[in-house]
Design a protein around this motif. Structure first.
Motif, PDB file in Angstrom:
ATOM      1  N   GLU A   1      -1.144   9.251  -3.565  1.00 54.94           N
ATOM      2  CA  GLU A   1      -0.417  10.179  -2.688  1.00 54.94           C
ATOM      3  C   GLU A   1      -1.084  11.539  -2.569  1.00 54.94           C
ATOM      4  O   GLU A   1      -1.011  12.204  -1.539  1.00 54.94           O
ATOM      5  CB  GLU A   1       1.027  10.360  -3.204  1.00 54.94           C
TER       6      GLU A   1
ATOM      7  N   PHE B   1       6.397   9.158   8.091  1.00 53.13           N
ATOM      8  CA  PHE B   1       6.721  10.368   7.322  1.00 53.13           C
ATOM      9  C   PHE B   1       7.295  11.508   8.140  1.00 53.13           C
ATOM     10  O   PHE B   1       8.028  12.331   7.614  1.00 53.13           O
ATOM     11  CB  PHE B   1       5.494  10.860   6.544  1.00 53.13           C
TER      12      PHE B   1
ATOM     13  N   GLU C   1       5.095   2.146  -7.387  1.00 53.51           N
ATOM     14  CA  GLU C   1       6.395   2.637  -7.850  1.00 53.51           C
ATOM     15  C   GLU C   1       7.449   1.519  -7.839  1.00 53.51           C
ATOM     16  O   GLU C   1       8.236   1.403  -8.797  1.00 53.51           O
ATOM     17  CB  GLU C   1       6.833   3.828  -6.989  1.00 53.51           C
TER      18      GLU C   1
ATOM     19  N   ALA D   1       0.823  -1.232   0.000  1.00 50.78           N
ATOM     20  CA  ALA D   1       0.000   0.000   0.000  1.00 50.78           C
ATOM     21  C   ALA D   1       0.843   1.262   0.000  1.00 50.78           C
ATOM     22  O   ALA D   1       0.338   2.338   0.278  1.00 50.78           O
ATOM     23  CB  ALA D   1      -0.942  -0.004   1.190  1.00 50.78           C
TER      24      ALA D   1
ATOM     25  N   ILE E   1      -3.071  12.436   0.411  1.00 50.53           N
ATOM     26  CA  ILE E   1      -2.432  12.819   1.672  1.00 50.53           C
ATOM     27  C   ILE E   1      -1.490  14.010   1.427  1.00 50.53           C
ATOM     28  O   ILE E   1      -0.482  14.179   2.110  1.00 50.53           O
ATOM     29  CB  ILE E   1      -1.713  11.628   2.357  1.00 50.53           C
TER      30      ILE E   1
HETATM   31  C1  LIG Z   1       6.028   9.513  -1.650  1.00 47.96           C
HETATM   32  C2  LIG Z   1       4.921   8.763  -1.133  1.00 47.96           C
HETATM   33  C3  LIG Z   1       4.851   7.457  -1.244  1.00 47.96           C
HETATM   34  C4  LIG Z   1       5.901   6.694  -1.867  1.00 47.96           C
HETATM   35  C5  LIG Z   1       3.700   6.714  -0.752  1.00 47.96           C
HETATM   36  O1  LIG Z   1       3.573   5.591  -1.014  1.00 47.96           O
HETATM   37  S1  LIG Z   1       2.571   7.532   0.228  1.00 47.96           S
HETATM   38  C6  LIG Z   1       1.384   6.278   0.595  1.00 47.96           C
HETATM   39  C7  LIG Z   1       0.492   6.002  -0.544  1.00 47.96           C
HETATM   40  N1  LIG Z   1      -0.450   4.999  -0.227  1.00 47.96           N
HETATM   41  C8  LIG Z   1      -1.646   5.284   0.236  1.00 47.96           C
HETATM   42  O2  LIG Z   1      -2.024   6.433   0.383  1.00 47.96           O
HETATM   43  C9  LIG Z   1      -2.510   4.099   0.548  1.00 47.96           C
HETATM   44  C10 LIG Z   1      -3.318   4.360   1.761  1.00 47.96           C
HETATM   45  N2  LIG Z   1      -4.097   3.214   2.147  1.00 47.96           N
HETATM   46  C11 LIG Z   1      -5.289   2.918   1.611  1.00 47.96           C
HETATM   47  O3  LIG Z   1      -5.750   3.510   0.670  1.00 47.96           O
HETATM   48  C12 LIG Z   1      -6.072   1.817   2.268  1.00 47.96           C
HETATM   49  O4  LIG Z   1      -5.616   1.704   3.581  1.00 47.96           O
HETATM   50  C13 LIG Z   1      -5.936   0.462   1.561  1.00 47.96           C
HETATM   51  C14 LIG Z   1      -6.654   0.519   0.222  1.00 47.96           C
HETATM   52  C15 LIG Z   1      -4.503   0.060   1.378  1.00 47.96           C
HETATM   53  C16 LIG Z   1      -6.612  -0.628   2.433  1.00 47.96           C
HETATM   54  O5  LIG Z   1      -7.941  -0.240   2.704  1.00 47.96           O
HETATM   55  P1  LIG Z   1      -8.835  -1.061   3.746  1.00 47.96           P
HETATM   56  O6  LIG Z   1      -8.805  -2.487   3.391  1.00 47.96           O
HETATM   57  O7  LIG Z   1     -10.135  -0.357   3.788  1.00 47.96           O
HETATM   58  O8  LIG Z   1      -8.113  -0.962   5.157  1.00 47.96           O
HETATM   59  P2  LIG Z   1      -7.694   0.308   5.983  1.00 47.96           P
HETATM   60  O9  LIG Z   1      -7.730   1.532   5.168  1.00 47.96           O
HETATM   61  O10 LIG Z   1      -8.464   0.305   7.243  1.00 47.96           O
HETATM   62  O11 LIG Z   1      -6.161   0.001   6.292  1.00 47.96           O
HETATM   63  C17 LIG Z   1      -5.776  -1.097   7.120  1.00 47.96           C
HETATM   64  C18 LIG Z   1      -4.686  -0.628   8.039  1.00 47.96           C
HETATM   65  O12 LIG Z   1      -3.525  -0.334   7.268  1.00 47.96           O
HETATM   66  C19 LIG Z   1      -3.065   0.986   7.564  1.00 47.96           C
HETATM   67  N3  LIG Z   1      -2.452   1.535   6.362  1.00 47.96           N
HETATM   68  C20 LIG Z   1      -2.943   1.523   5.127  1.00 47.96           C
HETATM   69  N4  LIG Z   1      -2.079   2.070   4.264  1.00 47.96           N
HETATM   70  C21 LIG Z   1      -1.013   2.447   4.998  1.00 47.96           C
HETATM   71  C22 LIG Z   1       0.214   3.081   4.671  1.00 47.96           C
HETATM   72  N5  LIG Z   1       0.527   3.413   3.407  1.00 47.96           N
HETATM   73  N6  LIG Z   1       1.080   3.331   5.664  1.00 47.96           N
HETATM   74  C23 LIG Z   1       0.789   2.968   6.938  1.00 47.96           C
HETATM   75  N7  LIG Z   1      -0.357   2.356   7.314  1.00 47.96           N
HETATM   76  C24 LIG Z   1      -1.239   2.109   6.340  1.00 47.96           C
HETATM   77  C25 LIG Z   1      -4.318   1.720   7.976  1.00 47.96           C
HETATM   78  O13 LIG Z   1      -4.001   2.847   8.748  1.00 47.96           O
HETATM   79  C26 LIG Z   1      -5.041   0.653   8.777  1.00 47.96           C
HETATM   80  O14 LIG Z   1      -4.451   0.553  10.040  1.00 47.96           O
HETATM   81  P3  LIG Z   1      -5.129   1.180  11.315  1.00 47.96           P
HETATM   82  O15 LIG Z   1      -5.087   2.669  11.110  1.00 47.96           O
HETATM   83  O16 LIG Z   1      -6.527   0.668  11.332  1.00 47.96           O
HETATM   84  O17 LIG Z   1      -4.281   0.748  12.432  1.00 47.96           O
END
Ligand SMILES: C/C=C(\C)C(=O)SCCNC(=O)CCNC(=O)[C@H](O)C(C)(C)COP(=O)(O)OP(=O)(O)OC[C@H]1O[C@@H](n2cnc3c(N)ncnc32)[C@H](O)[C@@H]1OP(=O)(O)O
Length: 720
Positions: free
Chosen positions: A122, A65, A102, A58, A125
């Motif tokens: 991205e 960050f 990526e 993900a 956020i």
């Molecule tokens: C430069 C920048 C770079 C290189 C990046 O990559 S920035 C990050 C880009 N990625 C995202 O923005 C993805 C964000 N996540 C999602 O869209 C969703 O979480 C998901 C589609 C991956 C899964 O969705 P779903 O099944 O509904 O579950 P949750 O959203 O509840 O997520 C489960 C827990 O995982 C944690 N989480 C998700 N993504 C990340 C992340 N990238 N980093 C850290 N943690 C992540 C999310 O917070 C949930 O945990 P809890 O908060 O419930 O503890």
């Protein structure tokens, strides 16, 4: 972490960081080490990168960050892969998002399971893809499609990604087996041919200069106030104009600039706040970890007014059958017509096909007989906001529905217990406060009563998600959270107008701040007579009559401009005039009305209120601080468990600009010491407004330096 193993001369690097394999420092280090090891191992012919637990990755670990840059960055891992002579294949299932995509774009090949989704979210956020995405995705998908994916942040499904050129193959069956097979089939092919670095950005006949200007102009108007979308465009345009390494360098600069910006901090906060709200607890025990939701297979809605019809529409469009009940055929038909109208609106907007709309309608059972609610699992009552009437409905529902049925009351003001005691099942009674228009507004305030069971709460919280709302659990108090905070906010707006501002001035201050609409336009839209009736009813219960000359109500400062407008027949947009006058197509364009300014002047002269110049800064400060003070009182009383819950309510209930996090986050950025001092000053200046009595919790927190995430705990009312 990343697990390394070898099968059939193929090195397998499995990203391992539950639940979504976010690229923490440890995962990036593991991936880099694995690639290096495979490159140096003579027995390895090819490499497969995959993820553990059903997801590829993900993206970067958002939690890390604020900790600065540690470990190898995605582009460093990618540069190494670019130099590899052995093919590296990304085997994607679940999601490959952000840094996850990526990493995949640095691999020589990408295959994915049918259920996979890939994207660069991205921007959501407040960032741009900072691991090569703005430079490599346009080389794979073409400029136009990459730009769309990066600016909107919307992921695409595997089949579409294949057509776009992001993927090389979509497979069914075990993704790892498919990855190994695919990798071996490419073992003898020159990897430089598959390396995206060596390809130009695909323009597909588009002129970059015209496209760049058009994209910037489009994004500026569509994402008003948001910084990141503009940077996304700039980075992708730059990638089409300059050599690969220069584009990567620029992307990194933009990424660092955004990472430390206030907007990205606020948007990341909002991301986690939205996930925090699922962690609810009840004062009497029971919480999200232990309570089991009962399955909801069918729902009844009582009352087919605008609200009830909208709720029924949410239910049928989410796939559940719904009985829509009214007291007579005439009201029922009106409700069904309104529901149909809203549904057809979504068809016209292209959000649904006519065929899909018909399927939704087939799930609706309009009825005038309560007997039809006998077997439903949940009922949502949405009749007129009158306690006596609601109690009568609940008494009948209690007698009619099966004993397990959960009974919800859609109320914005009434005490849940006073409704629950009309039944023999108070443990199964809960408040579900939908916001108007109920089909469109995402917020659902779920309100527990003193006897609501954990199972009932678990059920309505899950149900909220099923019907695609954002459910937040709150305790019962006048106005609950949303309307309770709105009261001092709108009161201060009216006081500012009494003191010298104009409704249009107040509204433009709010719009400039980033609110979708000013408070006076909202009031015109929902009907000034609605606020008038609520106030009159509250006064009646206390044996008081409110008149146009009432300056005080229960010893509190009171603005009777609403009474004056109603007296003049100015009920809002529906009468063509309210705080504004309405012209243009369908009478929807608000114009400042000299008559209203005259009404205000007359009102002030009659009550001896001296008018002055009220500055924009004062308007903003008074409205926001009054409401923030109320937010701290809500935490203090345990109506909410966390500040994050309040912020999510404002994001989804009133359109607070997401890039400012929410009112509580905003307060944290202003600094609680400053916020508290200002509130104390306003309290001295306006002693007849209860909402300026400073929150005790705020006073305590202003001295403590505790971060927002600890405010709920500090209140000592945490239910978890
Ligand atoms: C430069 C920048 C770079 C290189 C990046 O990559 S920035 C990050 C880009 N990625 C995202 O923005 C993805 C964000 N996540 C999602 O869209 C969703 O979480 C998901 C589609 C991956 C899964 O969705 P779903 O099944 O509904 O579950 P949750 O959203 O509840 O997520 C489960 C827990 O995982 C944690 N989480 C998700 N993504 C990340 C992340 N990238 N980093 C850290 N943690 C992540 C999310 O917070 C949930 O945990 P809890 O908060 O419930 O503890």
């Amino acid at each position: 972490m990343a697990e390394y193993s070898i099968r059939d001369s193929v090195a397998i690097i499995q990203l391992d960081n539950a639940p979504v394999n976010a690229l923490s420092v440890a995962v990036r280090t593991g991936l880099y080490d694995g690639i290096e090891r495979a490159a140096g191992d003579g027995s390895v012919k090819a490499v497969v990168v995959c993820g553990k637990g059903g997801n590829f990755c993900a993206g970067a670990d958002i939690k890390e960050f604020d900790e600065g840059s540690k470990g190898p960055w995605i582009t460093e891992i990618g540069d190494f892969m670019d130099r590899m002579r052995k093919p590296v294949v990304a085997a994607i299932e679940g999601v490959a998002l952000g840094g996850g995509l990526e990493v995949a774009l640095f691999c020589h090949y990408r295959i994915a399971a049918k259920n996979a989704r890939v994207g660069q979210p991205e921007v959501n956020i407040g960032l741009i893809p900072g691991g090569g995405g703005t430079v490599r995705l346009p080389r794979a998908a073409g400029f136009k499609q990459a730009l769309e994916m990066i600016v909107t942040g919307n992921p695409v499904r595997a089949e579409r990604a294949l057509k776009m050129g992001v993927l090389d193959e979509v497979v069914s069956g075990n993704i790892l087996e498919a990855g190994i097979k695919f990798a071996l089939s490419k073992a003898h092919i020159d990897t430089s041919l598959a390396c995206l670095r060596n390809r130009p950005v695909r323009m597909d006949g588009l002129n970059i200069d015209t496209k760049a200007d058009a994209a910037l102009a489009h994004v500026k108007s569509k994402y008003k106030g948001f910084e990141a979308p503009m940077f996304c465009v700039k980075a992708v345009v730059n990638a089409a104009r300059v050599p690969y390494d220069d584009a990567i360098q620029k992307e990194r600069e933009y990424f660092f600039e955004l990472r430390t910006s206030g907007q990205s901090q606020a948007l990341r906060y909002a991301f986690f706040a939205e996930r925090q709200i699922a962690r609810w607890g009840l004062p009497g025990g029971g919480d999200y970890r232990t309570a089991r939701a009962i399955p909801v297979r069918s729902v009844g809605v009582v009352g087919a007014g605008t609200m009830g019809a909208g709720i029924a529409l949410c239910i049928i469009t989410s796939g559940l059958p719904c009985v829509l009940l009214e007291q007579n055929q005439e009201f029922l038909e009106k409700g069904v017509t309104s529901l149909r109208g809203q549904l057809m609106g979504t068809v016209r907007l292209g959000k649904m096909t006519a065929g899909e709309a018909e399927v939704c309608l087939s799930r609706l059972k309009p009825s005038t007989s309560m007997e039809d609610l006998k077997h439903v699992d949940m009922v949502i009552e949405a009749v007129f906001e009158d306690l006596k009437l609601k109690r009568e409905v609940f008494e009948r529902l209690d007698k009619t529905c099966k004993p397990e049925t959960i009974l919800c009351t859609n109320t914005s003001t009434l005490d849940i217990d006073s409704v629950a005691t009309a039944t023999g099942r108070p443990d199964k009674v809960v408040g579900t406060h939908f916001f108007a228009p109920s089909y469109l507004m995402k917020l659902l305030e779920n309100i527990y009563g003193s006897r609501t069971s954990p199972e009932t709460v678990a059920t309505v919280m899950r149900f909220g998600k099923t019907i695609r709302k954002v459910p937040v659990l709150v305790g019962s108090c006048t106005g609950f959270v949303a309307n309770r905070m709105l009261a001092p906010y709108t009161a201060e707006a009216q006081f500012c107008v009494e003191e010298g501002a104009s409704p249009a001035q107040v509204d433009s201050v709010l719009m400039d701040f980033g609110m979708p609409m000013g408070t006076f336009r909202v009031s015109d839209l929902s009907g000034i007579d609605v606020s008038f009736s609520i106030r009159r009813e509250a006064a009646r219960k206390l044996g008081v009559t409110l008149t146009v000359d009432s300056r005080y109500f229960r010893g509190q400062r009171h603005c009777s401009l609403i009474e004056r407008l109603v007296e003049k027949g100015r009920l809002g947009r529906k009468t063509g005039k309210g705080w504004y006058k309405y012209e243009g197509p369908g009478g929807t364009v608000p114009l400042e009305d000299p008559d209203v300014l005259e009404i205000i002047e007359t009102h002030c002269r009659a009550l001896g209120i001296e008018r002055r110049n009220v500055g924009s800064h004062e308007i903003q400060e008074r409205m926001q601080l009054a409401m923030i003070n109320e937010g701290f009182k809500i935490l203090e009383e345990g109506i909410c468990t966390r500040a994050e819950e309040i912020d999510v309510i404002w994001l989804y209930g009133f359109g607070w600009p997401r890039y400012l996090g929410g009112p509580m986050f905003y307060a944290s950025k202003l600094g609680l010491k400053r916020v508290f001092e200002k509130i104390c000053t306003f309290h001295k200046r306006f002693p007849h407004s209860q909402h300026w009595v400073p929150s005790v919790l705020l006073g305590k927190l202003s001295e403590s330096g505790l971060p927002l995430s600890k405010w709920g705990e500090a209140a000592g009312t945490s239910r978890l």
